[in-house]
Write an enzyme that holds these catalytic residues in place. Structure first.
Site, PDB file in Angstrom:
ATOM      1  N   TRP A 137      -7.603  -2.157  -3.513  1.00  0.00           N
ATOM      2  CA  TRP A 137      -8.349  -0.938  -3.749  1.00  0.00           C
ATOM      3  C   TRP A 137      -8.682  -0.269  -4.204  1.00  0.00           C
ATOM      4  O   TRP A 137      -8.196   1.132  -4.465  1.00  0.00           O
ATOM      5  CB  TRP A 137      -7.534   0.058  -2.319  1.00  0.00           C
ATOM      6  CG  TRP A 137      -7.190  -0.653  -1.760  1.00  0.00           C
ATOM      7  CD1 TRP A 137      -5.947  -1.091  -0.903  1.00  0.00           C
ATOM      8  CD2 TRP A 137      -7.988  -1.458   0.068  1.00  0.00           C
ATOM      9  NE1 TRP A 137      -6.729  -2.219   0.099  1.00  0.00           N
ATOM     10  CE2 TRP A 137      -7.483  -2.108   0.406  1.00  0.00           C
ATOM     11  CE3 TRP A 137     -10.196  -1.250  -0.042  1.00  0.00           C
ATOM     12  CZ2 TRP A 137      -8.278  -2.800   1.761  1.00  0.00           C
ATOM     13  CZ3 TRP A 137     -10.258  -2.075   1.053  1.00  0.00           C
ATOM     14  CH2 TRP A 137      -9.423  -3.214   2.058  1.00  0.00           C
TER      15      TRP A 137
ATOM     16  N   ASP B  92       1.815  13.665  -7.269  1.00  0.00           N
ATOM     17  CA  ASP B  92       2.250  14.795  -7.095  1.00  0.00           C
ATOM     18  C   ASP B  92       1.089  15.629  -7.719  1.00  0.00           C
ATOM     19  O   ASP B  92       0.297  16.574  -6.970  1.00  0.00           O
ATOM     20  CB  ASP B  92       3.293  15.074  -8.418  1.00  0.00           C
ATOM     21  CG  ASP B  92       5.097  15.063  -6.725  1.00  0.00           C
ATOM     22  OD1 ASP B  92       4.437  14.235  -5.854  1.00  0.00           O
ATOM     23  OD2 ASP B  92       5.489  14.792  -7.671  1.00  0.00           O
TER      24      ASP B  92
ATOM     25  N   GLY C 160       0.821  -1.346  -0.163  1.00  0.00           N
ATOM     26  CA  GLY C 160      -0.377   0.209   0.044  1.00  0.00           C
ATOM     27  C   GLY C 160       0.930   1.493   0.404  1.00  0.00           C
ATOM     28  O   GLY C 160       1.261   1.601  -1.110  1.00  0.00           O
ATOM     29  N   SER C 161       1.252   1.953   0.898  1.00  0.00           N
ATOM     30  CA  SER C 161       2.213   2.778   1.504  1.00  0.00           C
ATOM     31  C   SER C 161       3.729   2.401   0.861  1.00  0.00           C
ATOM     32  O   SER C 161       4.721   3.377  -0.376  1.00  0.00           O
ATOM     33  CB  SER C 161       2.207   2.985   2.839  1.00  0.00           C
ATOM     34  OG  SER C 161       1.146   3.714   3.657  1.00  0.00           O
TER      35      SER C 161
ATOM     36  N   GLU D 271      -4.730   7.694  -1.689  1.00  0.00           N
ATOM     37  CA  GLU D 271      -3.732   8.121  -2.821  1.00  0.00           C
ATOM     38  C   GLU D 271      -2.610   8.470  -1.555  1.00  0.00           C
ATOM     39  O   GLU D 271      -2.053   9.723  -1.845  1.00  0.00           O
ATOM     40  CB  GLU D 271      -3.922   9.434  -3.408  1.00  0.00           C
ATOM     41  CG  GLU D 271      -5.281   9.752  -4.602  1.00  0.00           C
ATOM     42  CD  GLU D 271      -5.201  10.495  -5.821  1.00  0.00           C
ATOM     43  OE1 GLU D 271      -4.424  10.987  -5.658  1.00  0.00           O
ATOM     44  OE2 GLU D 271      -6.288  10.435  -6.007  1.00  0.00           O
ATOM     45  N   GLY D 272      -2.444   7.849  -0.713  1.00  0.00           N
ATOM     46  CA  GLY D 272      -1.320   7.902   0.523  1.00  0.00           C
ATOM     47  C   GLY D 272      -1.743   8.638   1.750  1.00  0.00           C
ATOM     48  O   GLY D 272      -2.878   9.547   1.743  1.00  0.00           O
ATOM     49  N   THR D 273      -1.849   7.900   2.916  1.00  0.00           N
ATOM     50  CA  THR D 273      -1.967   7.911   4.090  1.00  0.00           C
ATOM     51  C   THR D 273      -1.339   9.253   4.634  1.00  0.00           C
ATOM     52  O   THR D 273      -1.155   9.929   3.934  1.00  0.00           O
ATOM     53  CB  THR D 273      -1.786   7.997   4.984  1.00  0.00           C
ATOM     54  OG1 THR D 273      -0.631   7.049   5.352  1.00  0.00           O
ATOM     55  CG2 THR D 273      -2.504   5.519   4.310  1.00  0.00           C
TER      56      THR D 273
ATOM     57  N   THR E  51     -10.314   1.862  -7.051  1.00  0.00           N
ATOM     58  CA  THR E  51     -11.305   2.819  -7.675  1.00  0.00           C
ATOM     59  C   THR E  51     -12.119   2.777  -9.151  1.00  0.00           C
ATOM     60  O   THR E  51     -11.695   2.778  -9.254  1.00  0.00           O
ATOM     61  CB  THR E  51     -11.193   4.831  -7.343  1.00  0.00           C
ATOM     62  OG1 THR E  51     -10.771   4.454  -5.550  1.00  0.00           O
ATOM     63  CG2 THR E  51     -12.600   5.079  -7.033  1.00  0.00           C
TER      64      THR E  51
ATOM     65  N   GLY F 267     -26.918  17.840  16.451  1.00  0.00           N
ATOM     66  CA  GLY F 267     -27.396  17.028  17.644  1.00  0.00           C
ATOM     67  C   GLY F 267     -27.646  15.649  16.850  1.00  0.00           C
ATOM     68  O   GLY F 267     -27.195  14.905  15.882  1.00  0.00           O
TER      69      GLY F 267
END
Length: 393
Positions: A162, A247, A137-138, A371-373, A164, A347
């Protein structure tokens, strides 16, 4: 100071303002009415898809030479922001079209660009992005998906996680290791994979906390043969292309987060001016006013950071890596805080599905992860700082 070019960054053009008005009208009329049902039934927002195609907001980032409208990075962010204001799932249609196709725009040859950008620009296909894996992942350089050369073809084996809009999209940018013995990070290559390719299949839909209208699935490759002509850029350059892509596209996630937060603030403002307790509208209580002020202040700071990063994306500035990461991390943290506070302001009502705030709070969470934690974003920023970027001003 009016007319001073040094201050252009802080003034949105008339064209961008007109664009915001046009997108907002489409979003409120043709997307918002279906947002709750999309979430409730975890279904793809086809109404939004069709509306975005009809209004040319489906893939606005594609240049005119490939059949697109040629929207700049800020304009694309405004489209995503305004759609996310009413439905985060729907905002992933233009956002992921940019994510999936950005490697092609950055590094592909002209033949690939003409072949794959034009159908998307015309609204005939969507484009997804296959980078992450179950155990990568990372740590993207740790991917295991393989692409083995066989004559004029490559044969893909492995999986991606993951992803999309997987299953909806016709085209996928897929990153795979082409040299298992090569230097880590310099042995990955990017390819375009088509949904119809033999040996390419999908996993079951993930059951998620939020963005339920956007399907998230695994990609499975079992001896999936694709022509070498679908390689994006040079062999071994895939990970560099992938990171350059992020980026630019982290800025769009920042825009999505800003849109979600703005939608939540709008609903909270309307509610507190209507709701009465102790004989007066709760908006008259100082404690409520302080919450609203903080929410709006942080939201506007996030919006300016995203727009600044979008300008850098358009110019390809040297410090885009820092600003893209900063915009994504800051805006997503703000979105989580603003949506949580918006639920609090309503509430008990905010905790029910009678109002969209609980959906917005659930949707906001993913912006801190994909897209990167945000922990990874802080690593990215720190490394840029240690390199001397951004430069002191």
């Amino acid at each position: 100071m009016t007319g001073n070019p040094d201050f252009d960054l802080f003034r949105i053009s008339e064209d961008h303002l007109a664009l915001r008005e046009a997108v907002r009208a489409v979003a409120e009329d043709k997307i918002a009415p279906f947002a709750a049902d999309v979430d409730e039934n975890s279904r793809y927002p086809q109404e939004a898809h069709d509306a975005l195609v009809q209004s040319d907001f489906f893939a606005p980032h594609v240049a005119e030479e490939y059949g697109g409208v040629g929207a700049d990075a800020l304009a694309t962010c405004i489209v995503i922001e305004e759609v996310a204001r009413v439905c985060a799932s729907s905002s992933l249609i233009p956002a992921v079209n940019k994510l999936g196709s950005m490697p092609v725009i950055l590094a592909a040859n002209e033949e690939i660009k003409q072949t794959y950008l034009r159908p998307m620009a015309e609204g005939r296909v969507t484009f997804s992005y296959g980078l992450s894996e179950r155990e990568a992942g990372s740590d993207t350089a740790g991917m295991k998906c393989r692409a083995t050369r066989d004559g004029d073809d490559f044969v893909l084996n492995g999986q991606k996680s993951w992803i999309t809009n997987a299953g909806v999209s016709e085209y996928y940018t897929v990153l795979a290791v082409t040299d298992p013995e090569g230097k880590r990070g310099n042995n990955v290559t990017a390819f375009v994979v088509e949904k119809s390719d033999a040996g390419f299949d999908f996993g079951e839909k993930e059951r998620k906390l939020g963005i339920k209208g956007s399907p998230t699935r695994e990609l499975h490759f079992d001896n999936c043969r694709i022509p070498a002509s679908r390689m994006i850029g040079a062999e071994g350059e895939g990970l560099k292309i992938a990171l350059r892509t992020l980026d630019h596209t982290r800025v769009t996630i920042g825009a999505q987060a800003v849109g979600i937060a703005q939608g939540a603030l709008d609903h909270a403002l309307a509610y507190v001016q209507e709701r009465k307790q102790f004989g007066k509208h709760i908006a008259e209580f100082q404690g409520i006013q302080f919450m609203l002020a903080d929410m709006a202040m942080e939201l506007e700071a996030a919006r300016l950071m995203v727009y600044s990063a979008a300008a850098k994306s358009e110019r390809n500035d040297a410090d885009l890596t820092f600003f893209g990461a900063a915009a994504k991390a800051f805006a997503s943290d703000v979105a989580m805080k603003v949506t949580t506070d918006a639920v609090q302001l309503l509430g008990g009502a905010g905790y029910t599905r009678d109002f969209p705030l609980e959906r917005m709070m659930r949707d906001a969470k993913i912006t801190q992860i994909y897209e990167g934690t945000n922990q990874v974003q802080r690593l990215v920023m720190a490394r840029q700082l240690l390199k001397g970027l951004p430069a002191a001003r």
